[in-house]
Scaffold this active site. Structure first.
Site, PDB file in Angstrom:
ATOM      1  N   ARG A 153      31.060 -19.629  -6.600  1.00 26.29           N
ATOM      2  CA  ARG A 153      30.921 -19.690  -8.055  1.00 26.29           C
ATOM      3  C   ARG A 153      31.109 -21.070  -8.675  1.00 26.29           C
ATOM      4  O   ARG A 153      31.093 -21.198  -9.897  1.00 26.29           O
ATOM      5  CB  ARG A 153      31.853 -18.691  -8.762  1.00 26.29           C
ATOM      6  CG  ARG A 153      31.597 -17.266  -8.353  1.00 26.29           C
ATOM      7  CD  ARG A 153      32.188 -16.255  -9.276  1.00 26.29           C
ATOM      8  NE  ARG A 153      33.578 -16.503  -9.587  1.00 26.29           N
ATOM      9  CZ  ARG A 153      34.179 -16.024 -10.678  1.00 26.29           C
ATOM     10  NH1 ARG A 153      33.515 -15.282 -11.520  1.00 26.29           N
ATOM     11  NH2 ARG A 153      35.457 -16.275 -10.899  1.00 26.29           N
ATOM     12  N   ASP A 154      31.271 -22.123  -7.872  1.00 20.39           N
ATOM     13  CA  ASP A 154      31.369 -23.464  -8.454  1.00 20.39           C
ATOM     14  C   ASP A 154      30.802 -24.518  -7.503  1.00 20.39           C
ATOM     15  O   ASP A 154      31.414 -25.553  -7.266  1.00 20.39           O
ATOM     16  CB  ASP A 154      32.814 -23.790  -8.831  1.00 20.39           C
ATOM     17  CG  ASP A 154      32.906 -24.939  -9.839  1.00 20.39           C
ATOM     18  OD1 ASP A 154      31.898 -25.218 -10.529  1.00 20.39           O
ATOM     19  OD2 ASP A 154      33.967 -25.561  -9.940  1.00 20.39           O
ATOM     20  N   LEU A 155      29.613 -24.229  -6.966  1.00 18.97           N
ATOM     21  CA  LEU A 155      28.960 -25.212  -6.103  1.00 18.97           C
ATOM     22  C   LEU A 155      28.355 -26.299  -6.979  1.00 18.97           C
ATOM     23  O   LEU A 155      27.557 -26.031  -7.873  1.00 18.97           O
ATOM     24  CB  LEU A 155      27.874 -24.542  -5.257  1.00 18.97           C
ATOM     25  CG  LEU A 155      28.396 -23.570  -4.204  1.00 18.97           C
ATOM     26  CD1 LEU A 155      27.260 -22.758  -3.614  1.00 18.97           C
ATOM     27  CD2 LEU A 155      29.156 -24.317  -3.119  1.00 18.97           C
ATOM     28  N   ASN A 205      32.078 -30.571  -5.116  1.00 24.82           N
ATOM     29  CA  ASN A 205      32.663 -29.538  -4.252  1.00 24.82           C
ATOM     30  C   ASN A 205      31.933 -29.396  -2.927  1.00 24.82           C
ATOM     31  O   ASN A 205      32.205 -28.471  -2.163  1.00 24.82           O
ATOM     32  CB  ASN A 205      32.700 -28.198  -4.983  1.00 24.82           C
ATOM     33  CG  ASN A 205      33.675 -28.221  -6.137  1.00 24.82           C
ATOM     34  OD1 ASN A 205      34.557 -29.076  -6.198  1.00 24.82           O
ATOM     35  ND2 ASN A 205      33.523 -27.294  -7.058  1.00 24.82           N
ATOM     36  N   THR A 223      30.477 -24.418 -13.287  1.00 26.91           N
ATOM     37  CA  THR A 223      30.029 -25.605 -14.000  1.00 26.91           C
ATOM     38  C   THR A 223      28.638 -25.309 -14.534  1.00 26.91           C
ATOM     39  O   THR A 223      27.724 -25.031 -13.759  1.00 26.91           O
ATOM     40  CB  THR A 223      30.023 -26.817 -13.054  1.00 26.91           C
ATOM     41  OG1 THR A 223      31.358 -26.989 -12.538  1.00 26.91           O
ATOM     42  CG2 THR A 223      29.583 -28.082 -13.762  1.00 26.91           C
TER      43      THR A 223
END
Length: 196
Positions: free
Chosen positions: A116-118, A122, A150
């Site tokens: 959920r935050d690639l 990261n 993001t």
């Protein structure tokens, strides 16, 4: 930092107070500390359960003398984000980076986990090896309740309020792949009509 038991260099991740205040606005200091402890314990448990060559290894977690939460992970010497690593490199190298990122994401999905935050920060590369990190927003597929991530890398359906699925992680991979090859984001994210 140096792990005194093993004599190896490790990286320390610490949650900044400003981030905590943004996450838990309206909470008392005691409630905020308790919520921080739960978030950190969740991220550590999740990371500690994962064993894949393209996912960062976490080693330990705890709280320092001032009760600030931290955890230690494998230190990646000279690591850069995936876009920096691929900049100016041949197509074959870029394809290998994307392949490694997809292998890590596929492993997560087989475990029932959504990252959920690639985003570039990261997905680090050291010595040609991709490592996914920062699982603070990761969750089990069955537990997804709210949108997170993001926004420049969020799938359209998530931006519109739908529940994230594996497809949302793959969308982020696609945006990263586009940036890797084209050198820019696929959309003008500064255009006020971007989200329409």
């Amino acid at each position: 930092a140096v792990d005194r038991l093993r004599g190896e260099s490790v990286a320390i991740k610490q949650v900044a107070l400003q981030s905590a205040q943004m996450l838990f606005t309206g909470s008392s200091p005691a409630q905020m500390l308790q919520q921080l402890r739960l978030v950190l314990a969740h991220e550590f448990r999740l990371l500690a359960s994962l064993r894949h060559p393209n996912i960062i290894s976490v080693l330990d977690y705890g709280f320092d003398k001032r009760q600030r939460p931290y955890f230690t992970m494998l230190f990646l010497a000279d690591a850069v984000n995936i876009l920096q690593s691929g900049h100016g490199k041949p197509v074959e190298y870029k394809v290998l980076l994307i392949q490694q990122m997809l292998e890590a994401v596929a492993y997560l999905h087989r475990q029932g986990i959504l990252h959920r935050d690639l985003k570039p920060e990261n997905v680090l590369v050291a010595d040609g090896v991709v490592r996914l990190l920062d699982f603070g927003l990761a969750t089990l597929r069955a537990d997804v309740q709210e949108s997170a991530g993001t926004w420049q890398y969020l799938a359209p359906e998530v931006l519109w309020g739908e529940t994230a699925t594996e497809a949302a992680d793959l969308y982020a991979v696609g945006v990263l792949a586009y940036e890797l090859f084209a050198g820019e984001h696929p959309f003008n994210v500064y255009d006020p009509d971007f989200l329409d």
